[in-house]
Design a protein around this motif. Structure first.
Motif, short mmCIF file in Angstrom:
data_model
loop_
_atom_site.label_atom_id
_atom_site.label_comp_id
_atom_site.label_asym_id
_atom_site.label_seq_id
_atom_site.Cartn_x
_atom_site.Cartn_y
_atom_site.Cartn_z
N LYS A 1 0.70 2.48 -6.99
CA LYS A 1 -0.01 1.73 -8.03
C LYS A 1 -1.20 2.53 -8.59
O LYS A 1 -1.34 2.69 -9.79
CB LYS A 1 -0.53 0.39 -7.46
CG LYS A 1 0.53 -0.47 -6.83
CD LYS A 1 -0.03 -1.77 -6.32
CE LYS A 1 -1.05 -1.65 -5.22
NZ LYS A 1 -0.54 -1.15 -3.95
N SER A 2 -2.04 3.03 -7.66
CA SER A 2 -3.23 3.75 -8.13
C SER A 2 -2.83 5.03 -8.84
O SER A 2 -3.46 5.42 -9.83
CB SER A 2 -4.16 4.09 -6.97
OG SER A 2 -4.58 2.91 -6.36
N SER A 3 -1.80 5.69 -8.32
CA SER A 3 -1.35 6.94 -8.96
C SER A 3 -0.94 6.64 -10.39
O SER A 3 -1.25 7.40 -11.31
CB SER A 3 -0.18 7.53 -8.19
OG SER A 3 -0.56 7.83 -6.88
N SER A 58 0.84 -1.19 0.00
CA SER A 58 0.00 0.00 0.00
C SER A 58 0.88 1.25 0.00
O SER A 58 1.88 1.32 0.72
CB SER A 58 -0.86 -0.03 1.26
OG SER A 58 -1.76 1.02 1.20
N GLY A 59 0.53 2.21 -0.85
CA GLY A 59 1.26 3.48 -0.87
C GLY A 59 2.46 3.48 -1.79
O GLY A 59 3.21 4.46 -1.84
N HIS A 106 -3.41 -5.67 -4.86
CA HIS A 106 -2.51 -6.16 -3.82
C HIS A 106 -2.40 -7.68 -3.91
O HIS A 106 -1.56 -8.30 -3.28
CB HIS A 106 -3.11 -5.92 -2.42
CG HIS A 106 -3.13 -4.49 -2.03
ND1 HIS A 106 -4.27 -3.72 -2.03
CD2 HIS A 106 -2.14 -3.70 -1.58
CE1 HIS A 106 -3.96 -2.53 -1.61
NE2 HIS A 106 -2.69 -2.47 -1.32
N1 LIG Z 1 -4.03 13.28 -3.77
C1 LIG Z 1 -2.88 13.03 -3.17
N2 LIG Z 1 -2.20 14.03 -2.56
C2 LIG Z 1 -1.02 13.79 -1.94
N3 LIG Z 1 -0.45 12.56 -1.88
C3 LIG Z 1 -1.09 11.54 -2.47
C4 LIG Z 1 -2.32 11.71 -3.13
N4 LIG Z 1 -2.73 10.50 -3.62
C5 LIG Z 1 -1.77 9.62 -3.27
N5 LIG Z 1 -0.78 10.24 -2.58
C6 LIG Z 1 0.43 9.64 -2.05
O1 LIG Z 1 1.08 8.97 -3.11
C7 LIG Z 1 1.64 7.76 -2.67
C8 LIG Z 1 1.14 6.62 -3.51
O2 LIG Z 1 -0.27 6.49 -3.30
P1 LIG Z 1 -1.15 5.50 -4.18
O3 LIG Z 1 -2.54 5.61 -3.72
O4 LIG Z 1 -0.87 5.71 -5.61
O5 LIG Z 1 -0.54 4.10 -3.72
P2 LIG Z 1 -1.13 2.66 -3.89
O6 LIG Z 1 0.00 1.75 -4.09
O7 LIG Z 1 -2.18 2.65 -4.93
O8 LIG Z 1 -1.77 2.43 -2.46
P3 LIG Z 1 -3.06 1.53 -2.13
O9 LIG Z 1 -2.72 0.15 -2.57
O10 LIG Z 1 -3.18 1.66 -0.65
O11 LIG Z 1 -4.20 2.14 -2.88
C9 LIG Z 1 1.29 7.63 -1.20
O12 LIG Z 1 2.39 8.09 -0.44
C10 LIG Z 1 0.13 8.57 -1.03
O13 LIG Z 1 0.11 9.12 0.27
#
Ligand SMILES: Nc1ncnc2c1ncn2[C@@H]1O[C@H](COP(=O)(O)OP(=O)(O)OP(=O)(O)O)[C@@H](O)[C@H]1O
Length: 697
Positions: free
Chosen positions: A406-408, A402-403, A570
């Motif tokens: 991936k979603s970004s 997580s974090g 995940h």
């Molecule tokens: N809108 C936002 N503003 C600031 N930081 C963000 C934002 N969205 C995501 N982040 C940060 O970017 C990083 C990656 O987040 P992201 O959601 O892309 O991860 P992820 O792997 O998809 O997590 P998860 O599996 O929990 O969804 C994290 O540190 C998160 O805090």
């Protein structure tokens, strides 16, 4: 009178059901009637009894003066040409004066009739003033936010804090300084009272609607900003207005009467029910009951009737309330989905970093992608210099803690970023770079070339629109020449391809099960035959059976329509089952990428090994976990970001970021344990081997 239910108010949508195509006025009437037909009996009785009474009052107000011989301010009768006789004061009801006369020598029935005209005029004007001001300011405040929002909220809170009557009196006083007393200042004084109500409801709705996932989903399908604002924000928000309007209409009669009673309303001798009651106060102890009773009754009956209409309307136009009285949705037989054999080998051959070699040009080519956000601790690069390809019909799993970004990454492919988010690098989709595209071109690409499937489909579908509306809107946004009927037909076909009976196209999202909603969402995202679907945790909220149906669907789309898939998850098991290749992300970077079989059987990167070691399978005898936590991405560690947690860390790991290097056919790993990562492997150092579930990281 409360407006508490209005937050949940839904639409009066009037679309035809299949097989019922009417034309012209008949069709429109039939459509307008539909929500009422669906309403519960109680709601219909409430509305129509209330409406009946209101119509009687309207007739009395506008036809009464033409038929009745006395006027509301008439205190004498002409007995012969030019010869007048005064009307006798305080006459009890009789044949000549059916409701009696007042101490001012007016006929009570004539006062009731004229009072009704005045009440309707003030009510219409007051409610219009309040609605126009409140809705406009509420939308402005909620949509714009910032200092405008703060200023308006403070102002409205101050206005709202005043007792309604005091506010109306103060406004009436203020207006008397600039205009002579009459209907308009009285209406303005009454209307001011309701502005904060519209403002608060509309602002709060706007704030929440503009952040709704379904608004984001609409944007992901290429909806124009104007459509998002109009159909998704304004349209959702204004659904609340009719109910507030009817309830305020009822309340405005009371405020007008109170103003009149206190002497601040329309000046005498104009017929006004509140004023008449105040004049009749001394009559009651003297046994003169008729002067106060009739205007009092008129107020009570009209207010009650308007309230009944308001409450009934709330029930009718709110789809959630509407379904409350029903026996529940029809139970559909479980959809049968034939599962074609999936070709997990496609694209799983050897290739360069981030890419499986294929004859065809990739559907998506990502190069040097960076995704950043502004945060209170400084800029945060959630995705940092990532490259990969997805070929037609290929599926790439994106995994990581997580974090890790991936979603970004998934959103960045569609350039669907939250405020403050930036995308750098190249994302080539069907030969065009999404990063450099204009907004209008981008909207076309979304939906047409890239489809997006989210987790929690309920929140991604507009609860106020039927499934058919979602399809019609999306198809016609991209293909304006397609008629509604054709779009509807395509919606039916797309739904049935997903195992949903086409007859359900007229359902609202809340009438679908979670699995059906997700399948509807997938049907929507493939309606325009995109080249690639980005699916972000598409099965997280679903049970295993529905999950397996969804995975089968993806498999079918890939093999039959050559749609590429980026599966963000995940769940390593899901990747093993669904994907050709897998990319492992850690702290914003791809640390390993390659064919699923290679990576799952022979993971090279210590992080991949750690992830696999912490996965539970039937063979798991001991569960391993990766010690420590991912770094703070506003201040990532130098060199390899996994170094602080890596059991194999070496001195030079923190010097520079290791390059992705081929470690198995088609498998690329960014780790200094392997030659080619950017530094020589020190003598005596051996990379890990064996099944990480048995050996640990
Ligand atoms: N809108 C936002 N503003 C600031 N930081 C963000 C934002 N969205 C995501 N982040 C940060 O970017 C990083 C990656 O987040 P992201 O959601 O892309 O991860 P992820 O792997 O998809 O997590 P998860 O599996 O929990 O969804 C994290 O540190 C998160 O805090």
């Amino acid at each position: 009178m409360s407006t508490e239910n209005v937050d949940a108010v839904g639409p009066v949508r009037n679309d035809p059901t299949p097989g019922e195509q009417k034309t012209g006025v008949r069709a429109r009437l039939s459509h307008a009637w539909r929500p009422f037909r669906r309403a519960s009996r109680v709601s219909r009785v409430l509305i129509f009894s209330g409406l009946g009474i209101v119509v009687l009052f309207l007739l009395m107000a506008f036809v009464g003066p033409l038929l009745y011989e006395y006027g509301g301010t008439q205190y004498r009768v002409e007995v012969a040409p030019g010869e007048f006789e005064p009307i006798k004061a305080l006459q009890p009801p009789s044949g000549e004066h059916p409701l009696g006369t007042t101490r001012d020598q007016f006929d009570v029935l004539a006062r009731i009739i004229d009072g009704a005209s005045l009440a309707f005029a003030v009510m219409a004007l007051a409610v219009s003033i309040a609605m126009i001001a409140g809705v406009t300011l509420g939308l402005l405040s909620g949509y714009r936010g910032g200092p405008i929002d703060r200023a308006l909220v403070t102002m409205m809170d101050a206005v709202y804090a005043f007792p309604a009557l005091v506010l109306a009196i103060i406004t009436a006083f203020a207006l008397s300084a600039i205009m002579s007393p009459g209907v308009v200042p009285a209406a303005a004084a009454v209307g001011v009272v309701y502005i904060p109500q519209y403002f608060r409801v509309v602002r709060n709705h706007t704030l929440s609607v503009k952040q709704e996932p379904f608004v984001e989903a609409a944007r992901s399908m290429g909806a124009k900003e104007r459509t998002v604002l109009g159909r998704y924000v304004f349209f959702n928000v204004v659904q609340t207005v009719p109910v507030i309007l009817t309830l305020n209409a009822a309340d405005s009669i009371l405020v007008l009467a109170s103003l009149g009673f206190l002497g601040y309303g329309v000046p005498p001798p104009t017929a006004e029910w509140g004023y008449d009651i105040s004049r009749a106060i001394t009559d009651v102890p003297a046994g003169i009951w008729w002067t106060a009773l009739w205007p009092g009754l008129a107020i009570v009956i009209l207010v009650t009737a308007l309230t009944l209409v308001g409450e009934g309307l709330n029930d009718v136009i709110n789809p959630l309330l509407r379904s409350r009285g029903k026996t529940g949705p029809k139970i559909e037989p479980a959809p049968r989905e034939d599962t074609p054999a999936e070709d997990h080998t496609a694209g799983a051959a050897t290739g360069a970093a981030g890419s499986a070699p294929q004859a065809a040009r990739p559907s998506v080519a990502v190069r040097g992608l960076r995704v950043g956000y502004r945060t209170p601790d400084g800029p945060l690069w959630a995705v940092d210099d990532v490259s990969f390809d997805i070929h037609p019909g290929e599926s790439l799993g994106l995994v990581g803690e997580s974090g890790c970004g991936k979603s970004s990454l998934g959103r960045a492919l569609m350039r669907l970023m939250p405020p403050g988010g930036v995308v750098r690098g190249r994302v080539e989709v069907a030969g065009e770079d999404m990063v450099g595209l204009s907004e209008s071109r981008l909207r076309r690409k979304r939906g047409e070339d890239l489809g997006l499937v989210f987790q929690e489909p309920m929140t991604r579908l507009n609860p106020l629109l039927k499934i058919s509306d979602h399809f019609i809107e999306m198809i016609r946004t991209h293909q304006p020449d397609v008629s509604k009927a054709e779009a509807l037909e395509r919606a039916r076909v797309a739904l049935s391809q997903m195992g949903i009976p086409p007859t359900r196209v007229e359902s609202y999202p809340h009438e679908f099960s979670g699995g059906m909603r997700q399948r509807a969402m997938i049907a929507l995202s493939i309606a325009l035959e995109p080249k690639v679907i980005v699916a972000d945790e598409p099965t997280t909220s679903l049970d295993v059976i529905v999950e397996s149906q969804i995975l089968d669907l993806f498999g079918r789309l890939r093999s039959e329509q050559q749609i590429g898939l980026l599966l963000v998850t995940h769940n390593l098991g899901l990747v093993a089952e669904t994907c050709d290749r897998v990319a492992v992300m850690y702290a914003g970077k791809i640390v390993e990428i390659g064919p699923v079989e290679e990576i799952f059987n022979d993971p090279k990167h210590p992080y991949t090994r750690g992830l696999l070691a912490s996965t539970i399978s039937l063979e798991t005898t001991e569960l391993h976990s990766i010690e420590g936590y991912p770094p703070n991405l506003t201040d990532p560690p130098p060199g390899c970001r996994f170094a602080p947690r890596c059991p194999y860390v070496m001195d030079h790991c923190t010097d520079a970021v290791p390059r992705l290097t081929e470690t198995n056919p088609g498998q690329h790993t960014a780790c200094y344990l392997y030659p080619g990562a950017g530094a020589p492997v020190p003598e005596g150092v051996r990379a890990p081997e064996g099944n990480p579930q048995e050996t640990g990281v």
